[in-house]
Design a protein around this motif. Structure first.
Motif, PDB file in Angstrom:
ATOM      1  N   ALA A   1      13.894   1.506 -24.539  1.00  0.00           N
ATOM      2  CA  ALA A   1      14.383   0.787 -23.361  1.00  0.00           C
ATOM      3  C   ALA A   1      14.050   1.540 -22.078  1.00  0.00           C
ATOM      4  N   ASP A   2      14.041   2.859 -22.138  1.00  0.00           N
ATOM      5  CA  ASP A   2      13.767   3.664 -20.953  1.00  0.00           C
ATOM      6  C   ASP A   2      12.321   3.538 -20.468  1.00  0.00           C
ATOM      7  N   ARG A   3      11.428   3.010 -21.311  1.00  0.00           N
ATOM      8  CA  ARG A   3      10.025   2.876 -20.923  1.00  0.00           C
ATOM      9  C   ARG A   3       9.808   1.716 -19.937  1.00  0.00           C
ATOM     10  N   PHE A   4      10.781   0.830 -19.810  1.00  0.00           N
ATOM     11  CA  PHE A   4      10.633  -0.320 -18.915  1.00  0.00           C
ATOM     12  C   PHE A   4      11.094   0.066 -17.514  1.00  0.00           C
ATOM     13  N   GLY A   5      10.206  -0.118 -16.535  1.00  0.00           N
ATOM     14  CA  GLY A   5      10.562   0.231 -15.163  1.00  0.00           C
ATOM     15  C   GLY A   5      11.622  -0.664 -14.568  1.00  0.00           C
ATOM     16  N   LEU A   6      11.696  -1.904 -15.060  1.00  0.00           N
ATOM     17  CA  LEU A   6      12.683  -2.851 -14.552  1.00  0.00           C
ATOM     18  C   LEU A   6      13.499  -3.372 -15.727  1.00  0.00           C
ATOM     19  N   SER A   7      14.783  -3.028 -15.762  1.00  0.00           N
ATOM     20  CA  SER A   7      15.693  -3.460 -16.825  1.00  0.00           C
ATOM     21  C   SER A   7      16.834  -4.233 -16.184  1.00  0.00           C
ATOM     22  N   LEU A   8      17.010  -5.484 -16.614  1.00  0.00           N
ATOM     23  CA  LEU A   8      18.000  -6.362 -15.985  1.00  0.00           C
ATOM     24  C   LEU A   8      18.931  -6.944 -17.033  1.00  0.00           C
ATOM     25  N   GLY A   9      20.220  -6.858 -16.786  1.00  0.00           N
ATOM     26  CA  GLY A   9      21.209  -7.397 -17.698  1.00  0.00           C
ATOM     27  C   GLY A   9      21.616  -8.815 -17.321  1.00  0.00           C
ATOM     28  N   PHE A  10      21.839  -9.644 -18.320  1.00  0.00           N
ATOM     29  CA  PHE A  10      22.287 -11.019 -18.143  1.00  0.00           C
ATOM     30  C   PHE A  10      23.619 -11.164 -18.877  1.00  0.00           C
ATOM     31  N   HIS A  11      24.619 -11.690 -18.192  1.00  0.00           N
ATOM     32  CA  HIS A  11      25.957 -11.729 -18.757  1.00  0.00           C
ATOM     33  C   HIS A  11      26.472 -13.171 -18.810  1.00  0.00           C
ATOM     34  N   ASN A  12      27.493 -13.381 -19.619  1.00  0.00           N
ATOM     35  CA  ASN A  12      28.051 -14.723 -19.752  1.00  0.00           C
ATOM     36  C   ASN A  12      28.436 -15.286 -18.390  1.00  0.00           C
ATOM     37  N   ALA A  13      28.223 -16.585 -18.218  1.00  0.00           N
ATOM     38  CA  ALA A  13      28.520 -17.228 -16.945  1.00  0.00           C
ATOM     39  C   ALA A  13      30.022 -17.360 -16.737  1.00  0.00           C
ATOM     40  N   SER A  14      30.450 -17.156 -15.519  1.00  0.00           N
ATOM     41  CA  SER A  14      31.827 -17.471 -15.167  1.00  0.00           C
ATOM     42  C   SER A  14      31.974 -18.989 -15.124  1.00  0.00           C
ATOM     43  N   GLN A  15      33.199 -19.460 -15.027  1.00  0.00           N
ATOM     44  CA  GLN A  15      33.411 -20.908 -14.936  1.00  0.00           C
ATOM     45  C   GLN A  15      32.730 -21.472 -13.699  1.00  0.00           C
ATOM     46  N   ASP A  16      32.830 -20.750 -12.578  1.00  0.00           N
ATOM     47  CA  ASP A  16      32.206 -21.229 -11.347  1.00  0.00           C
ATOM     48  C   ASP A  16      30.683 -21.281 -11.478  1.00  0.00           C
ATOM     49  N   ASP A  17      30.101 -20.241 -12.101  1.00  0.00           N
ATOM     50  CA  ASP A  17      28.652 -20.222 -12.291  1.00  0.00           C
ATOM     51  C   ASP A  17      28.206 -21.363 -13.201  1.00  0.00           C
ATOM     52  N   TYR A  18      28.955 -21.575 -14.273  1.00  0.00           N
ATOM     53  CA  TYR A  18      28.637 -22.640 -15.220  1.00  0.00           C
ATOM     54  C   TYR A  18      28.635 -24.009 -14.521  1.00  0.00           C
ATOM     55  N   LEU A  19      29.656 -24.254 -13.723  1.00  0.00           N
ATOM     56  CA  LEU A  19      29.730 -25.531 -13.014  1.00  0.00           C
ATOM     57  C   LEU A  19      28.634 -25.637 -11.954  1.00  0.00           C
ATOM     58  N   ASP A  20      28.286 -24.518 -11.333  1.00  0.00           N
ATOM     59  CA  ASP A  20      27.227 -24.535 -10.326  1.00  0.00           C
ATOM     60  C   ASP A  20      25.887 -24.876 -10.970  1.00  0.00           C
ATOM     61  N   ILE A  21      25.644 -24.339 -12.154  1.00  0.00           N
ATOM     62  CA  ILE A  21      24.419 -24.678 -12.880  1.00  0.00           C
ATOM     63  C   ILE A  21      24.370 -26.182 -13.155  1.00  0.00           C
ATOM     64  N   LEU A  22      25.492 -26.717 -13.611  1.00  0.00           N
ATOM     65  CA  LEU A  22      25.565 -28.143 -13.922  1.00  0.00           C
ATOM     66  C   LEU A  22      25.352 -29.005 -12.682  1.00  0.00           C
TER      67      LEU A  22
END
Length: 275
Positions: A207-228
């Motif tokens: 994992a350390d070999r990647f210069g850009l490491s980005l985490g993705f986490h479960n959506a909040s209720q607000d994020d979920y509704l915004d996606i919809l």
């Protein structure tokens, strides 16, 4: 009367004449994307991806990925990318959308997806791409390794950085994984009586070999509704937010994928096309 061996030989020769010749090496130009199966590339005429505007709830990740892909497309210094975290939150969709966006803006870049069982053939792919005057994002989706496989991760580490077969300058790697370390972790690592830190460091080294490491986490209720809301506005669908929340509750998760499943349900009821 000819004997059985001669008959079989004639049948084999006839079948060989009927079979198509082996596929020649492709030129790696003229198409937006390709799939590498370990031996050759298959051309893909269109990158299936949502527009960047529809990828919501991941603004920070979207900004970082699109900026890095733009650098790759321009031939500027850029990072290999590791996108890790929750399922269904748009990791692979973001990579595809970012490449499509860079192409729309005139970037000289193609996406090459590598089958998970073809990772060991990456040096062959690199050798082909190095000869092409084009930039490439080599994409491995949902990367994982079999229990006890220590060889493949070490090879991938070498190809990313420091090995004699490291990826060429016109190629960058992008990997998605549910795990930040990519490799499975075990509590027994901490129980090593000799040096527990060595076991942990070895697993994190890839994992350390990647210069850009980005985490993705479960959506909040607000994020979920915004996606919809974004999808519903895009496709002219009537959104019942209470029903949408119940849909996610029954599935035990809130994510971009669950939101898309609900939009598919709404579009099906309304008889509308959404692709």
């Amino acid at each position: 009367m000819e004997n059985q061996a001669e008959l079989l030989a004639r049948i084999a020769a006839a079948l060989e004449r009927l079979s198509p010749p082996p596929e020649s090496r492709i030129a790696w130009v003229g198409r937006p994307a390709y799939v590498w199966d370990g031996q050759t590339g298959r051309r893909v005429g269109h990158i299936e991806a949502p527009s960047l505007e529809l990828l919501r709830g991941i603004d920070r990740q979207k900004a970082a990925v699109t900026a890095n892909v733009a650098r790759i497309a321009a031939g500027h210094p850029a990072h290999d990318m590791l996108l890790w975290g929750s399922r269904g939150m748009g990791k692979s969709a973001l990579l595809r959308a970012a490449v499509a966006d860079a192409q729309d803006k005139g970037g000289n870049i193609a996406l090459v997806q590598v089958a998970t069982d073809a990772v060991s053939t990456l040096p062959d792919l690199f050798a082909e791409l190095a000869k092409v005057e084009r930039n490439f994002l080599v994409f491995i989706d949902d990367l994982g390794f079999a229990e006890g496989d220590t060889t493949s991760p070490r090879h991938l580490r070498s190809w990313l950085d420091g090995g004699v077969e490291a990826r060429p300058e016109n190629v960058r790697l992008a990997v998605t994984s549910n795990r930040r370390a990519i490799l499975p972790r075990h509590g027994s690592e901490q129980d090593d009586p000799i040096n527990p830190r060595d076991a942990v460091d070895d697993n994190l080294a890839l994992a350390d070999r990647f210069g850009l490491s980005l985490g993705f986490h479960n959506a909040s209720q607000d994020d979920y509704l915004d996606i919809l809301r974004g999808y519903a506005a895009e496709y002219g669908l009537e959104l019942n937010e209470a029903e949408a929340l119940e849909w996610a509750k029954r599935r035990g998760a809130r994510s971009g994928r669950i939101a898309w499943h609900f939009i598919t349900e709404l579009a099906g009821r309304a008889g509308k096309r959404i692709r």
